[in-house]
Design a protein around this motif. Sequence first.
Motif, PDB file in Angstrom:
ATOM      1  N   ASP A 231       0.844  -1.194   0.000  1.00  0.00           N
ATOM      2  CA  ASP A 231       0.000   0.000   0.000  1.00  0.00           C
ATOM      3  C   ASP A 231       0.876   1.239   0.000  1.00  0.00           C
ATOM      4  O   ASP A 231       1.824   1.323   0.779  1.00  0.00           O
ATOM      5  CB  ASP A 231      -0.866   0.044   1.266  1.00  0.00           C
ATOM      6  CG  ASP A 231      -2.044  -0.899   1.181  1.00  0.00           C
ATOM      7  OD1 ASP A 231      -3.102  -0.452   0.728  1.00  0.00           O
ATOM      8  OD2 ASP A 231      -1.877  -2.076   1.550  1.00  0.00           O
TER       9      ASP A 231
ATOM     10  N   SER B 143       0.324   5.491   0.017  1.00  0.00           N
ATOM     11  CA  SER B 143      -0.624   6.600   0.016  1.00  0.00           C
ATOM     12  C   SER B 143       0.140   7.899   0.247  1.00  0.00           C
ATOM     13  O   SER B 143       1.285   7.892   0.681  1.00  0.00           O
ATOM     14  CB  SER B 143      -1.690   6.413   1.104  1.00  0.00           C
ATOM     15  OG  SER B 143      -1.075   6.356   2.372  1.00  0.00           O
TER      16      SER B 143
ATOM     17  N   THR C 180      -4.052   7.106  -3.117  1.00  0.00           N
ATOM     18  CA  THR C 180      -3.888   5.772  -2.548  1.00  0.00           C
ATOM     19  C   THR C 180      -3.593   4.811  -3.708  1.00  0.00           C
ATOM     20  O   THR C 180      -4.045   5.024  -4.832  1.00  0.00           O
ATOM     21  CB  THR C 180      -5.159   5.290  -1.807  1.00  0.00           C
ATOM     22  OG1 THR C 180      -6.278   5.346  -2.696  1.00  0.00           O
ATOM     23  CG2 THR C 180      -5.458   6.150  -0.592  1.00  0.00           C
ATOM     24  N   SER C 181      -2.818   3.787  -3.433  1.00  0.00           N
ATOM     25  CA  SER C 181      -2.532   2.786  -4.452  1.00  0.00           C
ATOM     26  C   SER C 181      -2.167   1.473  -3.772  1.00  0.00           C
ATOM     27  O   SER C 181      -1.794   1.451  -2.598  1.00  0.00           O
ATOM     28  CB  SER C 181      -1.398   3.250  -5.369  1.00  0.00           C
ATOM     29  OG  SER C 181      -0.211   3.453  -4.635  1.00  0.00           O
ATOM     30  N   GLN C 182      -2.338   0.394  -4.527  1.00  0.00           N
ATOM     31  CA  GLN C 182      -1.984  -0.934  -4.029  1.00  0.00           C
ATOM     32  C   GLN C 182      -1.024  -1.562  -5.033  1.00  0.00           C
ATOM     33  O   GLN C 182      -1.274  -1.512  -6.228  1.00  0.00           O
ATOM     34  CB  GLN C 182      -3.249  -1.809  -3.893  1.00  0.00           C
ATOM     35  CG  GLN C 182      -4.280  -1.232  -2.933  1.00  0.00           C
ATOM     36  CD  GLN C 182      -5.251  -0.298  -3.641  1.00  0.00           C
ATOM     37  OE1 GLN C 182      -5.796  -0.647  -4.663  1.00  0.00           O
ATOM     38  NE2 GLN C 182      -5.454   0.890  -3.088  1.00  0.00           N
ATOM     39  N   TRP C 183       0.040  -2.157  -4.530  1.00  0.00           N
ATOM     40  CA  TRP C 183       1.099  -2.668  -5.391  1.00  0.00           C
ATOM     41  C   TRP C 183       1.288  -4.167  -5.204  1.00  0.00           C
ATOM     42  O   TRP C 183       1.051  -4.720  -4.142  1.00  0.00           O
ATOM     43  CB  TRP C 183       2.434  -1.982  -5.054  1.00  0.00           C
ATOM     44  CG  TRP C 183       2.472  -0.520  -5.348  1.00  0.00           C
ATOM     45  CD1 TRP C 183       1.433   0.277  -5.730  1.00  0.00           C
ATOM     46  CD2 TRP C 183       3.623   0.336  -5.272  1.00  0.00           C
ATOM     47  NE1 TRP C 183       1.882   1.560  -5.897  1.00  0.00           N
ATOM     48  CE2 TRP C 183       3.195   1.632  -5.630  1.00  0.00           C
ATOM     49  CE3 TRP C 183       4.966   0.107  -4.940  1.00  0.00           C
ATOM     50  CZ2 TRP C 183       4.083   2.713  -5.662  1.00  0.00           C
ATOM     51  CZ3 TRP C 183       5.840   1.185  -4.971  1.00  0.00           C
ATOM     52  CH2 TRP C 183       5.402   2.476  -5.331  1.00  0.00           C
TER      53      TRP C 183
END
Lengths: 103, 153
Positions: free
Chosen positions: A46, A48, A58-61
């Motif tokens: 995560d 942010s 926000t992002s998810q990797w």
Amino acid sequence: MANPMRIRAASKDGITEVRILMNHEMETGQRRDASGALVPAWFIQDVSAKLNDQIVMTSQWGPSIAKNPYFAFKIKGGKTGDTVSVTWVDNRGDTRTDTVKVT
Amino acid sequence: MGEMNRRQALRAGGLFTAFVAAGLLPAGWARAAWNKAAFEGKSIQEALGALGATAPGDSDAVQIIASDIAENGAVVPVQIVSRVPGTTQIVLFVEKNPNVLAGVFDVGPDIVADVTTRIKMMQTSNVVAVVKADGKFLAATKEIKVTLGGCGG
């Protein structure tokens, strides 16, 4: 505690461009060490960012993001003297937050 | 109510609810957003399904900016730009990686639909960017040739 990020946040024409270099192995969990044992996955999940006190990104990797990740994005708004803080959390629950002033 | 309290209340209540309502953040967002099923998907179709996406149509308004050839698959710079109005999410896939989903980038109201990162590519592969806009899904595909594999990281 993980190593610090290098963050640049520069404001131009009402847009703040944020460029981040993180320190992280981003181990995929697919790789084997010299003895043939699988190296466990270890990667940032995560990411942010806040502009001053407000979460703006926000992002998810996954583990396909390269080692020592580079990430750049653009915030609508922001001006010289504002703060941008970036937080990551990895799959082991380790986390790191770094803050810079917008230039 | 003091400034700090007001902000905390806004953050805890209004803003969060607004984000969830706008579909920018999944319900229960608080480090729980990481979509395990999607990130473990072995095909783009499977990962998209786990993200709740329908089959995307191709669009010129979605652009992948990257070199045609990557000399080092461990570090492949990729920029994704969406000019689709109402873009709320950018999703990046590497078709031939063991787990195809590389990242999900939420495009909130304060963010330009323009993100840059560096990815690993195990071999020559299509890189696919899927954009969510107004509940629709649009895609761009670009093949990147890898001359040196990058799975070692």
